[in-house]
Design a protein around this motif. Structure first.
Motif, PDB file in Angstrom:
ATOM      1  N   ALA A 156       0.826  -1.214   0.000  1.00 55.37           N
ATOM      2  CA  ALA A 156       0.000   0.000   0.000  1.00 55.37           C
ATOM      3  C   ALA A 156       0.857   1.260   0.000  1.00 55.37           C
ATOM      4  O   ALA A 156       0.619   2.200  -0.780  1.00 55.37           O
ATOM      5  N   ILE A 157       1.858   1.303   0.860  1.00 58.69           N
ATOM      6  CA  ILE A 157       2.681   2.498   1.024  1.00 58.69           C
ATOM      7  C   ILE A 157       3.562   2.747  -0.203  1.00 58.69           C
ATOM      8  O   ILE A 157       3.644   3.867  -0.726  1.00 58.69           O
ATOM      9  N   ILE A 158       4.225   1.688  -0.687  1.00 62.83           N
ATOM     10  CA  ILE A 158       5.118   1.845  -1.840  1.00 62.83           C
ATOM     11  C   ILE A 158       4.313   2.138  -3.103  1.00 62.83           C
ATOM     12  O   ILE A 158       4.654   3.043  -3.873  1.00 62.83           O
ATOM     13  N   GLY A 159       3.224   1.392  -3.296  1.00 62.78           N
ATOM     14  CA  GLY A 159       2.395   1.601  -4.481  1.00 62.78           C
ATOM     15  C   GLY A 159       1.813   3.004  -4.544  1.00 62.78           C
ATOM     16  O   GLY A 159       1.809   3.640  -5.605  1.00 62.78           O
ATOM     17  N   GLU A 160       1.320   3.485  -3.401  1.00 60.11           N
ATOM     18  CA  GLU A 160       0.743   4.832  -3.362  1.00 60.11           C
ATOM     19  C   GLU A 160       1.790   5.887  -3.721  1.00 60.11           C
ATOM     20  O   GLU A 160       1.515   6.838  -4.467  1.00 60.11           O
ATOM     21  N   SER A 161       3.003   5.723  -3.201  1.00 61.29           N
ATOM     22  CA  SER A 161       4.053   6.697  -3.480  1.00 61.29           C
ATOM     23  C   SER A 161       4.471   6.670  -4.951  1.00 61.29           C
ATOM     24  O   SER A 161       4.658   7.725  -5.571  1.00 61.29           O
ATOM     25  N   VAL A 162       4.610   5.466  -5.523  1.00 62.16           N
ATOM     26  CA  VAL A 162       4.972   5.373  -6.943  1.00 62.16           C
ATOM     27  C   VAL A 162       3.883   6.001  -7.811  1.00 62.16           C
ATOM     28  O   VAL A 162       4.164   6.695  -8.790  1.00 62.16           O
ATOM     29  N   LYS A 163       2.621   5.776  -7.435  1.00 62.27           N
ATOM     30  CA  LYS A 163       1.501   6.377  -8.169  1.00 62.27           C
ATOM     31  C   LYS A 163       1.600   7.906  -8.129  1.00 62.27           C
ATOM     32  O   LYS A 163       1.473   8.581  -9.163  1.00 62.27           O
ATOM     33  N   ARG A 164       1.832   8.457  -6.946  1.00 58.46           N
ATOM     34  CA  ARG A 164       1.909   9.915  -6.809  1.00 58.46           C
ATOM     35  C   ARG A 164       3.117  10.481  -7.538  1.00 58.46           C
ATOM     36  O   ARG A 164       3.031  11.560  -8.146  1.00 58.46           O
ATOM     37  N   LEU A 165       4.237   9.774  -7.469  1.00 55.75           N
ATOM     38  CA  LEU A 165       5.432  10.206  -8.199  1.00 55.75           C
ATOM     39  C   LEU A 165       5.154  10.260  -9.695  1.00 55.75           C
ATOM     40  O   LEU A 165       5.509  11.237 -10.371  1.00 55.75           O
ATOM     41  N   GLY A 166       4.532   9.199 -10.202  1.00 56.31           N
ATOM     42  CA  GLY A 166       4.222   9.137 -11.630  1.00 56.31           C
ATOM     43  C   GLY A 166       3.338  10.277 -12.076  1.00 56.31           C
ATOM     44  O   GLY A 166       3.554  10.885 -13.136  1.00 56.31           O
ATOM     45  N   ARG A 167       2.336  10.572 -11.268  1.00 60.71           N
ATOM     46  CA  ARG A 167       1.430  11.684 -11.609  1.00 60.71           C
ATOM     47  C   ARG A 167       2.161  13.017 -11.554  1.00 60.71           C
ATOM     48  O   ARG A 167       1.930  13.891 -12.394  1.00 60.71           O
ATOM     49  N   PHE A 168       3.046  13.172 -10.564  1.00 59.14           N
ATOM     50  CA  PHE A 168       3.740  14.450 -10.435  1.00 59.14           C
ATOM     51  C   PHE A 168       4.615  14.730 -11.647  1.00 59.14           C
ATOM     52  O   PHE A 168       4.685  15.873 -12.115  1.00 59.14           O
ATOM     53  N   VAL A 169       5.278  13.703 -12.158  1.00 61.43           N
ATOM     54  CA  VAL A 169       6.155  13.946 -13.308  1.00 61.43           C
ATOM     55  C   VAL A 169       5.395  13.979 -14.631  1.00 61.43           C
ATOM     56  O   VAL A 169       5.983  14.209 -15.676  1.00 61.43           O
ATOM     57  N   GLY A 170       4.062  13.748 -14.578  1.00 56.25           N
ATOM     58  CA  GLY A 170       3.238  14.009 -15.753  1.00 56.25           C
ATOM     59  C   GLY A 170       2.612  12.823 -16.456  1.00 56.25           C
ATOM     60  O   GLY A 170       2.030  12.976 -17.523  1.00 56.25           O
ATOM     61  N   HIS A 171       2.699  11.628 -15.867  1.00 60.19           N
ATOM     62  CA  HIS A 171       2.078  10.466 -16.491  1.00 60.19           C
ATOM     63  C   HIS A 171       0.614  10.338 -16.059  1.00 60.19           C
ATOM     64  O   HIS A 171       0.214  10.856 -15.010  1.00 60.19           O
ATOM     65  N   LYS A 172      -0.168   9.629 -16.854  1.00 62.28           N
ATOM     66  CA  LYS A 172      -1.555   9.324 -16.504  1.00 62.28           C
ATOM     67  C   LYS A 172      -1.547   7.980 -15.787  1.00 62.28           C
ATOM     68  O   LYS A 172      -1.378   6.925 -16.408  1.00 62.28           O
ATOM     69  N   VAL A 173      -1.730   8.014 -14.472  1.00 61.76           N
ATOM     70  CA  VAL A 173      -1.547   6.814 -13.656  1.00 61.76           C
ATOM     71  C   VAL A 173      -2.852   6.408 -12.984  1.00 61.76           C
ATOM     72  O   VAL A 173      -3.529   7.237 -12.371  1.00 61.76           O
ATOM     73  N   THR A 174      -3.196   5.142 -13.106  1.00 63.88           N
ATOM     74  CA  THR A 174      -4.389   4.586 -12.471  1.00 63.88           C
ATOM     75  C   THR A 174      -3.955   3.534 -11.447  1.00 63.88           C
ATOM     76  O   THR A 174      -3.184   2.626 -11.780  1.00 63.88           O
ATOM     77  N   GLY A 175      -4.449   3.665 -10.227  1.00 63.98           N
ATOM     78  CA  GLY A 175      -4.127   2.704  -9.176  1.00 63.98           C
ATOM     79  C   GLY A 175      -5.258   1.698  -9.004  1.00 63.98           C
ATOM     80  O   GLY A 175      -6.415   2.084  -8.843  1.00 63.98           O
TER      81      GLY A 175
ATOM     82  N   ARG B 268      -7.315  -4.938 -18.707  1.00 63.85           N
ATOM     83  CA  ARG B 268      -6.649  -3.635 -18.653  1.00 63.85           C
ATOM     84  C   ARG B 268      -6.315  -3.126 -20.053  1.00 63.85           C
ATOM     85  O   ARG B 268      -6.384  -1.922 -20.315  1.00 63.85           O
ATOM     86  N   ARG B 269      -5.965  -4.043 -20.941  1.00 65.05           N
ATOM     87  CA  ARG B 269      -5.698  -3.615 -22.327  1.00 65.05           C
ATOM     88  C   ARG B 269      -6.964  -3.074 -22.957  1.00 65.05           C
ATOM     89  O   ARG B 269      -6.941  -2.043 -23.650  1.00 65.05           O
ATOM     90  N   LYS B 270      -8.091  -3.729 -22.696  1.00 61.03           N
ATOM     91  CA  LYS B 270      -9.362  -3.296 -23.273  1.00 61.03           C
ATOM     92  C   LYS B 270      -9.809  -1.952 -22.692  1.00 61.03           C
ATOM     93  O   LYS B 270     -10.259  -1.064 -23.423  1.00 61.03           O
ATOM     94  N   LEU B 271      -9.656  -1.779 -21.376  1.00 55.59           N
ATOM     95  CA  LEU B 271     -10.178  -0.584 -20.703  1.00 55.59           C
ATOM     96  C   LEU B 271      -9.234   0.615 -20.784  1.00 55.59           C
ATOM     97  O   LEU B 271      -9.684   1.762 -20.873  1.00 55.59           O
ATOM     98  N   PHE B 272      -7.907   0.355 -20.730  1.00 56.33           N
ATOM     99  CA  PHE B 272      -6.966   1.475 -20.606  1.00 56.33           C
ATOM    100  C   PHE B 272      -5.890   1.515 -21.694  1.00 56.33           C
ATOM    101  O   PHE B 272      -5.265   2.541 -21.891  1.00 56.33           O
ATOM    102  N   ASP B 273      -5.644   0.400 -22.364  1.00 59.82           N
ATOM    103  CA  ASP B 273      -4.562   0.294 -23.336  1.00 59.82           C
ATOM    104  C   ASP B 273      -3.276   0.891 -22.750  1.00 59.82           C
ATOM    105  O   ASP B 273      -2.685   1.821 -23.320  1.00 59.82           O
TER     106      ASP B 273
END
Length: 588
Positions: free
Chosen positions: A137-156, A335-340
């Protein structure tokens, strides 16, 4: 803004070219001897062989060229061929003012944003969260937030464990306890009740009781397996019970994850992948990838370069039942169908590495994902107690996550309550924020793949490399800024000043590395690098604070400029802890 290190490297590379050498030798790094210089370049050492001369000759020539640059205050060639560099304080000041004027503190969003799905959390429904769920939970949440901060479209995606024998066990035990429930009446055709026939507490008691009984009573286990089969094949009443289990469990899970400041965009589970399994299996058979082995359906995934045995990826068991590999592959199809997605990152226990090697290879080999889709395994180590063994309660059991959080919050409250000026309500809320920083920073400051010791006493300390120490630094800055405003100071008035001493310049140089630190942390999926950066920044600030008159500075303009440095430091620290998933209180 371009990263400061990139600017320095560009200037040094240009000097190498001007002196007749290749630009690649101009790579600059942060100095590993800060007592000698701030940055260094070792390119002359690497280029000596190609240019058939001593490294110091190359270094001297490049150093002479660099002395014309306004970027540097000092450039020295040192035997046997190092280039030692110090930046001009005025250049650093200009760079930091650019950061201060920028809403994103000089951190540009990536030019090539990706669509990324992060699979983390992974709890089983009908079971309480325990400390074993903490790291994902802790590591995944941080990686998600990092990804969003640098500009990626991230879905958790939490990827719930909501399929399999555990569902059959709960249904079987519930049927024994409450046989008159309409879900077990085969002639019932009306709508089922909207209210669950159990509470979360009852549910958490039912499952372990059923699990224990199934290990001793073979007939009971057979009933549970049959119930599992029925729920997986659409039994109306059992499907309704499954929905109740999900609703009750997810409500409780959301409450517990909220206490960790962890949020998921998707609350999908293994059951959501089930509709994709039949077509997926048919495709693997039809295209010749899947074959029968000892009754099971498998796909070979070994490669010629393997140095260890990689077993075939099992798609279906001999009785036709699906496995984790089946649902993980079907989830990739979904996930490929919904988000590619361009990338899927799995934050799971590193002991599951072989499972994901099999899944990733099978997905790539069979075309379930696009060839260019990156599948990343971020495996984490074990959270251990001081005895070096997996963290347990004093009684030797697995500790529930909410109990751990409660214990740490109480420990922090006892410290904060010593201050008579803080009300109990504020003390409780402050304790919650500091407690969360202790838990998250204590975990994230370790490299994810390594085991670590969960030491509550050390993690809750206000000194050393801890979350509370980082928060204390931020609160110290808030206090100074509040006093400055109370004295009539205007926070918008100052400009970043040119550093006048070593501690101020060290602080400013550390601030200037912010954008590079966050970009690098995401590129390497390494939240511990953010922790290392803010610990260094907090130390640099506190040294500056102890050696500098700030509010005591008599020159009003100079005082306003020093306050501008404090504001920038606060913004950088607060941005970093938000990426790590916690926040600072107003006072401590």
């Amino acid at each position: 803004m371009e990263k400061l290190l990139d600017r320095i490297t560009a200037a040094v590379s240009e000097a190498f070219v001007n002196c007749g050498y290749e630009a690649e030798y101009g790579k600059v790094t942060i100095s590993n001897r800060p007592d000698l210089c701030e940055y260094q370049c070792n390119g002359a050492m690497a280029g000596a062989k190609k240019y058939h001369c001593a490294p110091i000759q190359i270094a001297n020539k490049v150093a002479e060229s660099l002395k014309e640059q306004e970027l540097f205050s000092e450039v020295n060639a040192v035997n046997p061929g190092f280039l030692n560099l110090k930046l001009a304080p005025a250049y650093v000041q200009e760079y930091l003012q650019g950061m201060a004027d920028d809403e994103r503190l000089g951190c540009e969003k990536t030019a090539n944003p990706k669509t990324i799905v992060i699979d983390y959390g992974g709890p089983n429904v009908a079971k309480p969260l325990h400390v074993g769920h903490l790291r994902s939970a802790i590591i995944g949440e941080s990686v998600k937030r990092l990804g969003r901060f640098v500009g990626h479209k991230v879905t958790g995606d939490i990827h719930l464990g909501d399929w399999g024998l555990q569902m059959g066990l709960i249904i079987t035990e519930l049927k024994e306890r409450k046989p008159d429930l309409v879900y077990f009446d085969e002639s019932y055709t009306s709508e089922y009740p909207t209210e669950a026939p159990f509470t979360i507490s009852e549910l958490e008691e039912i499952y372990p009781a059923a699990s224990a009984r199934s290990k001793e009573d073979e007939a009971y286990k057979e009933q549970a397996m049959h119930a599992t089969y029925l729920v997986q094949h659409g039994h109306r009443g059992y499907q309704a019970i499954l929905q109740h289990i999900l609703n009750v469990s997810v409500t409780d899970l959301k409450r517990n994850y909220a206490n960790l400041n962890v949020e998921f965009d998707l609350w999908k589970g293994e059951s959501d992948a089930q509709p994709y399994i039949p077509d997926m299996v048919e495709k693997l058979k039809k295209e010749g990838f899947a074959y029968e082995s000892e009754g099971a359906l498998v796909v070979d995934v070994k490669e010629d370069t393997d140095t260890k045995e990689v077993p075939p990826c099992m798609i279906l068991k001999s009785d036709g039942a699906s496995l984790y590999t089946t649902t993980d592959l079907a989830t990739l199809v979904e996930r490929r169908k919904l988000f590619d997605p361009d990338e899927v990152i799995y934050v799971v226990d590193k002991r599951q590495e072989m499972h994901f090697i099999q899944v990733f290879r099978c997905a790539k080999k069979t075309g379930l994902v696009k060839p260019e889709t990156d599948l990343e395994f971020l495996g984490f180590g074990t959270m251990n107690g001081k005895d070096g063994k997996p963290f347990k309660t004093r009684e030797g059991g697995v500790m529930r996550l909410e109990y751990l959080i409660s214990d740490i919050n109480e420990k922090m409250y006892q410290k904060i309550a010593e201050n008579p000026e803080i009300s109990e309500e504020e003390a409780r809320e402050t304790a919650r924020k500091i407690g969360l920083s202790a838990i998250k920073y204590g975990d994230l400051s370790n490299q994810a793949s390594k085991d670590y010791v969960f030491d509550i006493d050390r993690f809750t300390s206000f000194e050393g490399n801890t979350g509370p120490y980082i928060l204390y630094t931020i609160v110290r800055i808030k206090s100074i800024l509040n006093k400055y405003q109370a004295q009539g100071g205007d926070l918008a008035k100052g400009r970043i000043p040119v550093a006048e001493n070593d501690s101020q310049k060290t602080l400013e140089l550390t601030l200037a590395r912010f954008n590079g630190a966050l970009e690098n942390a995401f590129d390497e999926l390494a939240p511990h690098k953010v922790c290392a950066y803010i610990y260094e920044l907090a130390n640099a600030f506190n040294k500056f604070y102890h050696e500098t008159k700030i509010l005591g500075e008599e020159n009003e303009e100079k005082r306003a400029d020093l306050v501008a440095v404090l504001q920038l430091t606060k913004r950088v620290l607060e941005t970093c802890i938000d990426v790590l998933g916690f926040e600072a209180p107003e006072r401590m």
